[in-house]
Design a protein around this motif. Structure first.
Motif, PDB file in Angstrom:
ATOM      1  N   ARG A 222       0.083 -11.144  11.861  1.00 16.76           N
ATOM      2  CA  ARG A 222       0.995 -11.298  10.728  1.00 16.76           C
ATOM      3  C   ARG A 222       1.548 -12.726  10.662  1.00 16.76           C
TER       4      ARG A 222
ATOM      5  N   THR B  76     -12.751  -1.702   1.239  1.00 16.17           N
ATOM      6  CA  THR B  76     -11.469  -1.618   1.950  1.00 16.17           C
ATOM      7  C   THR B  76     -10.376  -1.278   0.945  1.00 16.17           C
ATOM      8  N   HIS B  77      -9.293  -0.722   1.437  1.00 17.51           N
ATOM      9  CA  HIS B  77      -8.178  -0.359   0.558  1.00 17.51           C
ATOM     10  C   HIS B  77      -7.520  -1.622   0.003  1.00 17.51           C
ATOM     11  N   SER B  78      -7.126  -1.554  -1.237  1.00 17.03           N
ATOM     12  CA  SER B  78      -6.593  -2.736  -1.916  1.00 17.03           C
ATOM     13  C   SER B  78      -5.306  -3.238  -1.274  1.00 17.03           C
ATOM     14  N   ASN B  79      -4.514  -2.325  -0.650  1.00 20.15           N
ATOM     15  CA  ASN B  79      -3.246  -2.769  -0.057  1.00 20.15           C
ATOM     16  C   ASN B  79      -3.440  -3.569   1.232  1.00 20.15           C
ATOM     17  N   ASN B  80      -4.704  -3.716   1.684  1.00 23.17           N
ATOM     18  CA  ASN B  80      -4.976  -4.578   2.844  1.00 23.17           C
ATOM     19  C   ASN B  80      -4.900  -6.057   2.480  1.00 23.17           C
ATOM     20  N   TRP B  81      -5.142  -6.368   1.204  1.00 22.83           N
ATOM     21  CA  TRP B  81      -5.311  -7.761   0.792  1.00 22.83           C
ATOM     22  C   TRP B  81      -3.974  -8.364   0.388  1.00 22.83           C
TER      23      TRP B  81
ATOM     24  N   ASN C 231      -1.669 -10.327   5.804  1.00 23.65           N
ATOM     25  CA  ASN C 231      -2.856  -9.756   6.442  1.00 23.65           C
ATOM     26  C   ASN C 231      -4.079 -10.670   6.274  1.00 23.65           C
TER      27      ASN C 231
ATOM     28  N   ALA D  59      -6.547 -10.969   9.318  1.00 23.42           N
ATOM     29  CA  ALA D  59      -7.315  -9.737   9.532  1.00 23.42           C
ATOM     30  C   ALA D  59      -8.399  -9.592   8.473  1.00 23.42           C
ATOM     31  N   CYS D  60      -8.071  -9.955   7.229  1.00 18.72           N
ATOM     32  CA  CYS D  60      -9.078  -9.893   6.154  1.00 18.72           C
ATOM     33  C   CYS D  60     -10.217 -10.870   6.443  1.00 18.72           C
TER      34      CYS D  60
ATOM     35  N   CYS E 251     -12.474  -9.440   9.075  1.00 21.43           N
ATOM     36  CA  CYS E 251     -13.307  -8.391   8.473  1.00 21.43           C
ATOM     37  C   CYS E 251     -14.512  -9.016   7.772  1.00 21.43           C
TER      38      CYS E 251
END
Length: 716
Positions: A9, A295-300, A304, A307-308, A311
């Motif tokens: 983070r 991937t779920h949109s709330n990851n971007w 984060n 982490a993105c 990935c």
């Protein structure tokens, strides 16, 4: 450091701050996209005025806003040649058109096609017997079909251009980004191979159904290049969904764009220098698309980002291991097919493995945009260095480059329209320019939104054309009646705000030539008041020359608005066609006849046609006209001040495009001052700048003749 539970983070937020500092932020990205879309619209509108059935598109990182100053991304321009009706189904055939059928068979690679020529008269294949009457350079017969070759471009590349895949590349120009020009044919229907993509739905529910419906309306392009492993090197055409891909890029949020840019920086820093450049930024974009879809949109989100990135790098590593990077829209098209050697495969996998295991430490080694050092400072791991550009300076620099691109595009389009009509007589030039203005007015009135791109394009192009038309009419007026008609004055009035100076100087020049010195002096004084020497940049596109620096005032102004800013910050060069000669002072008329017959034969008329015009930078022309006008009033002090300003401008303004012309005007002023040695010096310096196609060659001969035959002082 990675023992910190908030490590990912923390690094992500600091990385996001770095990106904001180096100009990758929402405001600049939206501004960048508008500028490139506006240039597209302007170029396509100009082509329509010229009767050319082509459309221009800007694709790639520059137009997407997915780059940085340090990445030095090139500009990708696709030229859609619309004379062919490209179809995928016989129902799309049109009578009287040049129809091409996209066909795929066992010999074509996925994502590629052949283009079969069809009859204009009926929906049937073109008979192979007709090939006897067609040039073989363009067509061939294969398996009973007349097919269009993809090698047209290679046969027509201009001097100084490099063939790079399907593109003509302009490379290595000082002060310019590299630029790729890709010709293509457009098909209105969505590719058959890509239809399954419209039905797919990933975890991220991206692309949305609305986006897919829009993408389907964009159709596709056929680009003249074969696949790496294709069996039809001269016949295969790549199916491109560039417009759909641009829609996808424009839908991304800021974190997704920053992730893509980070991948490109990693490619540039760690992978391509060691691995022969086998991975492309388009592969990184494709990886990003796959990751967002799955991937779920709330990851971007900003917190984060690291982490993105991890990935995306993991997916890229898997693609390299399998030697298969599926095109996002046409998955059967493997972007890595035939590109990666066993050695490079091993190298890339190891490099990515080390970056992934290091959990982002490798980012500290990235030199591009000083990203690594900036991140160290944000993480309190290093001291700030004073020589970095501040975020405000970077934002201003990027905005200035964008506005220069727009001004450049306006100037190029104006020059292209003048080229189209330059050899016509006065009456025909009058008609053509009037037609241009009428068509632009109709374009403007058809658009509903005040801020539409087409309205903006017309607002930028129309004033320059109006000044040209006013000058053409005024030249005829002066020749026939020694006056300037109200029609010409009205057109000059419309052209006054094309930029800071050129429209006003066209008017002042006509007034001077008709002998209306009082009004000419008023216009010149008004122009000088508007020409802020700390802000205004000269803009010339007659030939390629780098800008050596940009004024801080110009950068500051460009940061405050969109394309309308160029009216207050740029000064186009002043252009006169030969049919405007009566609006041109005698001293400048020599520029219209600068080429000898021998030089004319050696010129490249594709680029050198402007040498038959009188063209001068605005600022020196302002001071020259003031010198002449004040002279007619016998205002000696003001005249000498104008002459001094002309000298200073030539000596200090590095960004002039026509310094040799300014020197020729200065030389003639020196002759009128009876400073013949200074006049000769001006002409000699002018020749050092441009040895050929220079009026100085004639002016020197004239000067020497007069000095030899005069009773007064000789040269010394």
């Amino acid at each position: 450091m990675s023992q910190d539970p908030d490590y990912y983070r923390t690094v992500s937020l600091k990385l996001s701050e770095v990106f904001n500092d180096i100009g990758v932020n929402e405001i600049l990205i939206l501004k960048t996209r508008r500028m490139f879309l506006l240039m597209e619209t302007m170029n396509t509108s100009t082509a329509r005025l010229q009767g050319k059935n082509i459309s221009t598109f800007h694709f790639g990182s520059q137009s997407e806003g997915s780059t940085t100053l340090g990445l030095h991304s090139d500009t990708d321009t696709l030229i859609s040649l619309n004379e062919f009706n490209l179809i995928q189904d016989w129902s799309e055939w049109q009578p009287g058109r040049n129809n091409l059928l996209m066909i795929q068979d066992e010999t074509t690679s996925p994502g590629y096609c052949l283009l079969q020529c069809l009859s204009k008269d009926e929906p049937l294949p073109l008979p192979t017997a007709l090939l006897d009457h067609l040039p073989n350079r363009e067509f061939t017969v294969s398996r009973g079909k007349v097919l269009l070759k993809n090698r047209l471009l290679r046969d027509t590349a201009a001097a100084g251009q490099v063939i790079n895949g399907p593109a003509e590349s302009l490379q290595g120009r000082p002060g310019y980004y590299d630029e790729d020009f890709v010709p293509a044919y457009h098909c209105k229907s969505w590719p058959v191979e890509a239809r399954p993509w419209l039905l797919q739905q990933g975890i991220g529910r991206w692309p949305t159904e609305d986006m897919k419906r829009y993408c389907e309306t964009t159709g596709c392009f056929a680009v003249p290049v074969s696949s790496k492993n294709g069996r039809n090197e001269e016949l295969e055409w790549r199916i491109s969904t560039s417009q759909a891909e641009r829609c996808l890029m424009f839908s991304l949020n800021i974190t997704q764009l920053r992730c893509y840019i980070l991948m490109k920086m990693i490619l540039k820093t760690f992978i391509n220098p060691q691995c022969d450049g086998v991975l492309s930024s388009f592969m990184c974009k494709t990886v990003l698309f796959h990751c967002i879809q799955n991937t779920h949109s709330n990851n971007w989100v900003k917190s984060n980002l690291l982490a993105c990135l991890m990935c995306c790098l993991t997916v890229l590593q898997n693609f390299v291991r399998k030697e298969n990077c599926p095109h996002f829209v046409i998955p059967e098209n493997n972007l890595m097919a035939g590109r990666i050697s066993p050695h490079n495969k091993h190298e890339i996998v190891e490099i990515l493995k080390n970056i992934l295991q290091g959990e982002g430490r490798a980012l500290l080694e990235i030199l591009t945009d000083n990203l690594g050092r900036r991140l160290q400072v944000k993480m309190n791991m290093g001291e700030a260095l004073q020589y970095y550009l501040t975020p405000a300076q970077i934002n201003a620099h990027i905005s200035a480059e964008q506005l220069l691109d727009i001004a450049n595009s306006v100037s190029i389009n104006h020059k292209g329209l003048l080229e189209e009509i330059q050899h016509n007589g006065n009456a025909m030039v009058h008609v053509r320019l009037s037609d241009y203005m009428l068509t632009l007015t109709r374009m403007y009135n058809r658009e509903m939104g005040l801020n539409s791109l087409r309205k903006s394009a017309v607002r930028l192009l129309a004033p320059l054309l109006s000044s040209s038309l006013g000058s053409v009419i005024a030249s005829h007026n002066i020749y026939t009646t020694r006056s300037i008609s109200p029609e010409a004055l009205d057109l000059f009035s419309v052209g006054l705000n094309s930029d800071v100076a050129s429209g006003r100087l066209k008017l002042a020049s006509a007034l001077y030539c008709v002998g209306d010195m009082e009004r000419a002096e008023f216009v010149l004084r008004n122009t000088e008041e508007k020409y802020d020497l700390n802000t205004v940049e000269p803009e010339c596109t007659c030939y390629e020359h780098p800008k050596y620096y940009l004024r801080q005032g110009f950068k500051h102004k460009c940061n405050t608005g969109n394309e309308e800013v160029i009216q207050h910050t740029t000064a186009f060069c002043v252009r006169f066609l030969q049919c405007e000669i009566c609006c041109v002072p005698e001293e400048l008329q020599y520029e219209m006849f600068r080429s000898t017959q021998e030089e004319r034969l050696e010129r490249n008329e594709m680029v050198d046609y402007w040498l038959d015009w009188a063209v001068v930078d605005s600022l020196p022309y302002l001071y020259f006209l003031q010198y002449k006008t004040y002279g007619s009033f016998q205002r000696v002090a003001d005249q000498q001040c104008a002459l001094a300003n002309l000298v200073t401008t030539i000596e200090t303004e590095q960004n002039l495009g026509h310094k040799e012309t300014a020197l020729n005007l200065l030389g003639q002023c020196m002759e009128q001052e009876n400073r013949h040695a200074d006049a000769l010096r001006c002409y000699m310096i002018s020749l050092n700048i441009r040895a050929r196609n220079n009026a100085a060659n004639f002016l020197i001969c004239r000067l020497l003749y007069e000095v030899v035959n005069m009773q007064g002082p000789a040269l010394n």
